[in-house]
Write a protein that holds these residues in place. Sequence first.
Motif, PDB file in Angstrom:
ATOM      1  N   PRO A   1       2.148   6.709   4.455  1.00 15.36           N
ATOM      2  CA  PRO A   1       1.755   7.196   3.120  1.00 15.36           C
ATOM      3  C   PRO A   1       1.150   6.087   2.250  1.00 15.36           C
ATOM      4  N   VAL A   2      -0.162   6.096   2.095  1.00 17.30           N
ATOM      5  CA  VAL A   2      -0.876   5.044   1.376  1.00 17.30           C
ATOM      6  C   VAL A   2      -1.125   5.477  -0.068  1.00 17.30           C
ATOM      7  N   THR A   3      -0.990   4.537  -0.993  1.00 14.08           N
ATOM      8  CA  THR A   3      -1.192   4.802  -2.408  1.00 14.08           C
ATOM      9  C   THR A   3      -2.666   5.035  -2.732  1.00 14.08           C
TER      10      THR A   3
ATOM     11  N   GLN B   1       4.321   1.219  11.672  1.00 11.45           N
ATOM     12  CA  GLN B   1       3.254   1.630  12.584  1.00 11.45           C
ATOM     13  C   GLN B   1       3.115   3.142  12.747  1.00 11.45           C
ATOM     14  N   VAL B   2       3.796   3.926  11.910  1.00 10.56           N
ATOM     15  CA  VAL B   2       3.617   5.375  12.024  1.00 10.56           C
ATOM     16  C   VAL B   2       2.168   5.727  11.691  1.00 10.56           C
TER      17      VAL B   2
ATOM     18  N   LEU C   1       0.803  -1.223   0.000  1.00  9.12           N
ATOM     19  CA  LEU C   1       0.000   0.000   0.000  1.00  9.12           C
ATOM     20  C   LEU C   1       0.837   1.276   0.000  1.00  9.12           C
ATOM     21  N   LEU C   2       2.151   1.134  -0.073  1.00  5.51           N
ATOM     22  CA  LEU C   2       3.039   2.305  -0.023  1.00  5.51           C
ATOM     23  C   LEU C   2       2.784   3.241  -1.195  1.00  5.51           C
TER      24      LEU C   2
ATOM     25  N   PRO D   1      10.148   5.540  -2.329  1.00  9.40           N
ATOM     26  CA  PRO D   1      10.861   4.292  -2.673  1.00  9.40           C
ATOM     27  C   PRO D   1      10.691   3.250  -1.576  1.00  9.40           C
ATOM     28  N   VAL D   2      10.595   1.994  -1.971  1.00 14.05           N
ATOM     29  CA  VAL D   2      10.367   0.941  -0.981  1.00 14.05           C
ATOM     30  C   VAL D   2      11.510   0.879   0.028  1.00 14.05           C
TER      31      VAL D   2
END
Length: 406
Positions: A188-190, A183-184, A169-170, A175-176
């Motif tokens: 940042p979700v796509t 757990q932040v 879901l990044l 970048p990976v």
Amino acid sequence: MSAELIEGARVILDERIETASVRIESGRITGIDGARDGATVIPARGRILAPAFVDIHGDAFERQLMPRPAVMAPVETALLETDRQLASNGIATAYHALTLSWEPGLRSVDTGWQVVRALERLRPRLTAENRLQLRWETFCPEAEPLIAQALAGPDRPALAFNDHTTSMLLHPDVPVQDRPFDQVPDYPVTPFDAPRFVKKIAEQARRAQISPEGYVALLTRVWDRRAEVPGHIARMAALARAQGAPMLSHDDSQAETRAYYRSLGATVAEFPMHDRVFLAARDAGDPIVLGAPNAMRGGSHLGSPGAAQMIARGLCDILASDYFYPAMLGAMVRLHADRVAPLPALWKLVSLNPARAMGLTDRGRIAPGQRADLILLDWPEAQAPAPLRTWVSGRPGYSALPPASR
């Protein structure tokens, strides 16, 4: 079991290579350079004798389970074939990286149960020591009963904390290798309509044997329970500690991630994705695992740090087969040819060091009293080596040698 004497090989010892004869009986190494004394002689002059490989993360068995996308083979057939591949590649101890995910299909909990039960039934028939690395997707509480049962079993597995959910879901702008700590709160979700995400989901859905729309709906439900994940992790880590099982964390991209899992007892850093994680792991004394295919190929296919570079910097302790069993020997060939380190030091990456990281003190080196887990190699100068024979606890595992003589 009668004694055998492997005579005249060039033997990879802890700090050197020397021509010697190695005696084995009752599953153990009982002497170096002793008399024949009635032993069956294995002529080995001109060959290399080395400790057999200890592979702490291998998922190539998945190819036997699913030889084509969406085509599953019978589990026992797949595991018996995998066992043959292990022995023929010099792997005496293998931790199968059994992914336990919320996905249906190959990496589902249901498939995991099938593998666990099949290994229990097959144990008397297997050549290599087939163990499990419970590669647990931390968003999958459904796997907890399987993990609990496996941890209580006779072949103590390892537990690896794996989070491909947040990776999947990044946001594409991140970048990976720079993925934040899982757990932040502001992860940042796509956007779900981003082209790269749509393509990725189509590939994942095919493996899971559901529609892309169904996969997105499932992923959404899984993400909605994100707040529960830390509690599940703490509970499974406590269970593993109680059983004395080794623990690893997988694909860490932040020093904060490594510190979190270390605090729970996961002291092995598996496939770190950024220099800062390697350095944090080394400062804490955590063993660091990289993929042997990375070392064999000369770099990572994901753009992560290169294994050879990290070995040279003292930032890699262990090489695992990852997705290709022959890569453990292939990595030794490449690293030796590139003079990254002397061969005895390199060999510890695939034998002694992984054994110690898993708490297996009886194997990984050639010395009296150790288990007779050995590999005999035909390795002509400047050519690729070929395994000629593998011993697993003194038992013949694989052989391309003519019959032994007395």
